[in-house]
Write an enzyme that holds these catalytic residues in place. Sequence first.
Site, PDB file in Angstrom:
ATOM      1  CB  SER A  14      -0.949  -0.043   1.204  1.00 34.85           C
ATOM      2  OG  SER A  14      -0.234  -0.227   2.412  1.00 34.85           O
ATOM      3  CG  ASP A 214       1.399  11.086   7.188  1.00 27.57           C
ATOM      4  OD1 ASP A 214       1.958  10.142   7.787  1.00 27.57           O
ATOM      5  OD2 ASP A 214       0.869  10.947   6.065  1.00 27.57           O
ATOM      6  CG  HIS A 217       2.095   7.746   4.703  1.00 29.58           C
ATOM      7  ND1 HIS A 217       1.010   8.589   4.838  1.00 29.58           N
ATOM      8  CD2 HIS A 217       1.654   6.615   4.102  1.00 29.58           C
ATOM      9  CE1 HIS A 217      -0.054   7.990   4.329  1.00 29.58           C
ATOM     10  NE2 HIS A 217       0.306   6.785   3.886  1.00 29.58           N
TER      11      HIS A 217
END
Length: 283
Positions: A14, A214, A217
């Site tokens: 992902s 963040d 990530h």
Amino acid sequence: MAGPQRPQIVLFGSSIVQLSFSNGGWGATLADIYARKADIVLRGYYGWNSRRAIQVLDKIFPKDAAIQPSLIIVYFGGNDSMGPHSSGLGPHVPLPEYVENMRKVATHLQGLSDTTRLLFLSCPPVDEVKFRETARYFFMSNSFLFCFIQARQSKSSDLSCKNSEVFSELVRTNELCRIYSEACVKLCNEMGIKVIDLFTAFQKHDDWLTFFTDGVHLSGPGSNVVVEEILKVLKGADWKPSLHWNSMPTEFSEDSPYDLVYKDGKTTINASDWGFHRAIQWD
């Protein structure tokens, strides 16, 4: 396809995979480490969960391909582990289904060839506070755009927002990450697949909250931990041939009269394996 043919290392997962070439990411670092040794191929998909992964396995990894990857590094679980939405929409995948989906991924990849090796990454922790702050900032910095879209969808000329948030509640907690991480590790151990427990590996570092851009990530330091753990596994694996970068041949590494000239003025210096440019000297 450019030649000569090199071993292929595919990163499949992902957004932590898709963004692995950003912000000093772990994919970019691997590409540097494996320069002239193997090709790092990116197959990362922002926002995906294990349900979407199993839908495209045959397209991304066809079993009849003439050349199969030497190594596939797989990461899914962060989006699966998000809390469920009452509508049934969203990335959440119940834990038993997640495990079975990952089993399907592993089984398909194991069937590609006798020499295709697998390495799974489990779900890392998150910085919950930073994640919530990022979600709020994302709305504030894009508020006019979302109000405009909302007005267009309702066919209205009123650009005042009807809602104070862009997303429905985003539930992403370390407890959920832990549960899905442990499930991934358990499955891999059962199937004899090498796995890196990122949830534990990150939290061995006192400064692990700096490992995110963040809250979710990875920052450069976070990616460095991923690289370190990957190289540790590859160095210790008893695979033949070895897929650790320092044990793999370097392409076109023969001495040449066109190399830089040594101080004796008679011989040249082979620069094929120079790595002094790296800020971190990887093992």
